[in-house]
Enzyme design. Structure first.
Site, short mmCIF file in Angstrom:
data_model
loop_
_atom_site.label_atom_id
_atom_site.label_comp_id
_atom_site.label_asym_id
_atom_site.label_seq_id
_atom_site.Cartn_x
_atom_site.Cartn_y
_atom_site.Cartn_z
CG ASP B 301 -6.97 -9.52 11.38
OD1 ASP B 301 -6.43 -10.29 10.38
OD2 ASP B 301 -8.13 -9.85 11.41
CG ASP B 303 -6.19 -8.73 6.35
OD1 ASP B 303 -6.19 -9.60 5.67
OD2 ASP B 303 -6.49 -8.67 7.43
#
Lengths: 249, 533
Positions: B301, B303
């Site tokens: 995760d 980003d």
């Protein structure tokens, strides 16, 4: 089952789901339970463990069967106190997570142990009450245990006694401060930021420090809650203690 | 006709001495922070440096900084926006689709805008919004329901709106749009729901889409081969933080988010371009000029929704146009912004998944870096070594100022089917509470090394502002708003605001006095030196 009746059931479920969230329809098919597991893992597992056995949050495997759907839906949407957050699950997700909770059988908690003996161990033999209050009586260094049976799972309680430093409750983190005069003050941390620290020291004095007025602040790894090994506290004694703690609700 | 004309003239005459300009041209936007009474884009100017030329508040006098006014929004939720400021008037968005215009000198409300949102939005992280964009006499908000709404700058009246995409597919908007010429560039959120990401450019006048860049290519397109099977369809790659722009190269720089499902890489074998990347797009056509993928096949995760900071640096005796990114994966990068070439890459926080890049710019993976059924302990945690909070760059010190987070987590992954509008994580993480901390770090972009740090008891999510006087402003989770010496990292001032800070500070002058503003809790706090000092 014919197509027609499936559709009829589906529309019934829809009807119930939409007819106010007061009464959710619970579909307990394996697919719904599986979907509920996913909701649970994403939204609940960080507090109730990945399989619902509970750690800091309650052991839900023992509980869901004893609560009505409305009670569970209410808890899930509103949360409880400061520790269990309100969630914004859709009615469908709520229904699925309840189906999942209901599906958790697990070994029942063996309600062994003697609560009266446990109470005596708590106050007189191990003197847990030096640091813990129950209904206004006892010490302050550790958390108030008046409702601990309602709030904590059995596995949490066992771990807390056997290896307390695995999880240190918020507001009770062990710290020590070295003052300008070189004195070391230890206690549990009530709050801290980059500029100040609020502590209840081991003699139960509230002490508010400014970082610029002290030499050092140390976070300690070991909780002030003592470790009770099997040699110090037998499994039989633990059983009695747990029975007593579980009854504190 | 004659009457109205005369009336208009009279009004204009009366209004002249106190009127403020509310008509922002492309040139104004290009000028950035040159006009000290203005803050016109999310980061202040196109370079993304969040560095103001203002120097009234200095390391010497910052100790007497005090609250000038406090605006209470009364709206709970994380307050993440940076206001637009134009010659004495301030425009800010809040949580839950609220927005206000304020007299910047007094904090008094001029108008309040609020539109109801649909009940069933798919939100990972609250009903947040990070701010307006401005062009002409219109303010633009990319609302949570994936609509771009234009407000009249003087009244807050809605004067237009257009759907960016369909919120029922998981698309939501939280970032401030970026106006470039006659286009409004917007990103989208939604990867956590398996929504395929894009960057859109819409016409400032008609709202019509001029181009769309899909961050996840289809099979057959370049990069399509980096997605196994049809995993690209729900591949994520969101664009939920405002990018930056180089007018000379006419390139837009924008970070892209995690691939979906977030933690289960088995469901999407391959590098998963262009997720967790930086893309450089031609501003006129939206065509990809170059890309750099920070985390190929990301399963944590991580980003890359960061502010890509633009600067001109001398590296190895050569003048380079660079873009700098402190990434969630723990690496700091200096890239050539014309070509995407990696010039510097170095960890600035604890990592266990990789410690260096190979000669092609790919991370050299360490063992046990994948989430698993039983759980794998990995650093950084899912929130990353930094996150979307704005860094700042001061060209005088030559340093990047980054809000770093030090925390690790146990990562789990499992198979999860995609369902439209349902969260699509394929895993979860647990963190040992109290194990982490935060630090403001000064990073040298020529080497990637950390020059100094200031620590916080817990990781902070606040952005950083730099000023020409050599000051830095930032906030922390404990609620302190603080000023630091940009050269040494020494703390010079702080105010306990009473609530965690989730936004970045900004600064401007009103009637010649320098103000610094910061959202905290449900309040916008404006600070200034005592009058006359």
């Amino acid at each position: 089952m014919t197509r027609f009746s499936l559709a009829a059931i589906a529309s019934l479920i829809l009807f119930f789901a939409s007819a106010a969230s007061a009464q959710l329809a619970i579909d307990d098919s394996p697919a719904a339970v599986e979907a509920g597991l996913r909701v649970f893992r994403s939204h609940c597992s960080r507090c109730h463990d990945l399989n619902g056995q509970g750690y800091r949050g309650r052991d839900l495997s023992q509980l869901a069967g004893r609560k009505t759907t409305a009670q569970l839906a209410n808890v899930i949407s509103r949360g409880i106190g400061a520790e269990m957050p309100a969630t914004s699950l859709t009615p469908q997700q709520t229904s699925r997570v309840i189906a999942y909770l209901r599906s958790l059988g697990g070994p029942a908690i063996v309600e062994t142990g003697d609560a009266r003996r446990g109470e005596n161990l708590f106050w007189n033999q191990y003197r847990c009450g030096r640091c813990h209050m129950v209904a206004g009586r006892g010490g302050r260094l550790g958390p108030d245990l008046t409702h601990v049976g309602a709030a904590r799972s059995k596995s949490f309680l066992i771990r807390e006694v056997r290896s307390p430093s695995d999880y240190i409750s918020k507001g009770f983190e062990p710290v020590s401060v070295v003052t300008e005069s070189g004195e070391t003050v230890s206690g549990v941390r009530k709050n801290e930021d980059a500029f100040s620290l609020q502590m209840l020291d081991v003699s139960e004095n509230l002490r508010n420090f400014l970082r610029e007025e002290v030499r050092d602040v140390k976070r300690l790894d070991e909780s002030f809650m003592p470790v009770y090994t099997r040699n110090q506290l037998s499994d039989a004694d633990l059983d009695d203690l747990l029975r007593y703690l579980a009854a504190l609700r | 006709m004659k009457r109205t004309l005369r009336f208009g003239l009279v009004l204009a005459l009366i209004a002249a001495p106190i009127a403020t300009s509310q008509n922002i041209s492309s040139k104004d936007l290009l000028d950035g922070l040159k006009s000290t009474g203005r803050w016109l884009t999310y980061s202040g100017d196109y370079s993304g440096r969040r560095h103001s030329p203002l120097a009234q508040i200095t390391p010497e006098n910052v100790g007497s900084l005090r609250a000038e006014w406090i605006f209470q929004t009364g709206v709970p939720g994380k307050f993440e926006a940076t206001p637009i400021v134009i010659d004495g008037t301030l425009y800010i968005t809040g949580p839950d689709n609220h927005a206000w215009s304020l007299d910047a000198r007094t904090g008094r409300e001029i108008w309040h805008h609020r539109e109801n949102l649909p009940a069933n939005l798919n939100l990972c992280c609250g009903k947040v919004n990070r701010g307006f964009a401005v062009s002409g006499a219109k303010l633009y908000i990319a609302a949570l329901d994936s609509n771009l709404v234009a407000l009249d700058i003087k009244t807050g009246n809605v004067i237009g709106g257009i759907a960016i995409d369909d919120y029922r597919k998981g698309y939501t908007s939280t970032a401030a749009p970026l106006v470039v010429g006659n286009k409004i560039v917007v990103g989208t959120a939604g990867a956590d729901y398996g929504a395929r990401g894009f960057i859109d450019a819409l016409d400032v006048n008609s709202g019509k889409r001029v181009w769309r860049f899909w961050t996840v290519p289809r099979p057959g397109e370049p990069g399509g081969e980096t997605w196994a099977g049809n995993s690209w369809e729900h591949g994520g790659g969101s664009t939920w933080l405002t990018g930056t722009y180089d007018p000379e190269l006419n390139l837009i720089y924008w970070g892209t988010g995690n691939p979906a499902p977030n933690l289960n890489g088995n469901a999407r074998k391959g590098d998963n371009l262009y997720t967790s990347s930086l893309v450089a797009l031609d501003a006129d056509t939206g065509k990809l000029r170059w890309h750099y993928q920070f985390t190929p096949h990301d399963t944590h995760d991580w980003d890359a929704n960061h502010i890509p900071v633009l600067a001109d640096l001398t590296i190895d005796g050569r003048n380079r146009k660079v873009v700098m990114v402190a990434n969630r994966n723990g690496f700091f990068y200096t890239l050539d912004r014309t070509t995407g070439e990696v010039l510097v890459a170095k960890t600035y926080a604890g990592t266990t998944w990789a410690k260096e890049l190979d000669s092609r710019g790919r991370p050299i993976l360490l063992p046990d870096n994948e989430p698993s059924e039983q759980g794998t302990f990995i650093c950084p945690d899912m929130d990353g070594a930094t996150n979307w909070m704005s860094p700042a760059f001061n060209p005088d010190t030559g340093l990047m100022y980054v809000m770093a987070r030090e925390d690790c987590a146990t990562y789990y992954s499992w198979a999860e089917d995609f369902r439209e509008g349902q969260s699509y994580w394929g895993g979860n993480t647990t963190r040992k509470r109290g194990s982490g901390y935060g630090a403001l770090r000064a990073i040298d972009p020529l080497t990637g090394s950390v020059k100094w740090e200031f620590k916080f008891p817990t990781p902070s999510m606040a952005g950083v502002l730099s000023t020409a006087s050599g000051l830095l402003f930032t906030g922390d989770m404990e609620g302190n708003f603080m000023a630091f010496d940009a050269r040494t990292g020494k703390n010079l001032w702080h105010l306990q605001t009473g609530s965690s800070i989730y936004a970045a500070p900004s600064t401007f002058t009103v009637n010649g006095r320098q103000f610094v503003v910061i959202p905290s809790g449900t309040a916008l706090i404006a600070l200034a030196l005592p009058p006359g000092s």
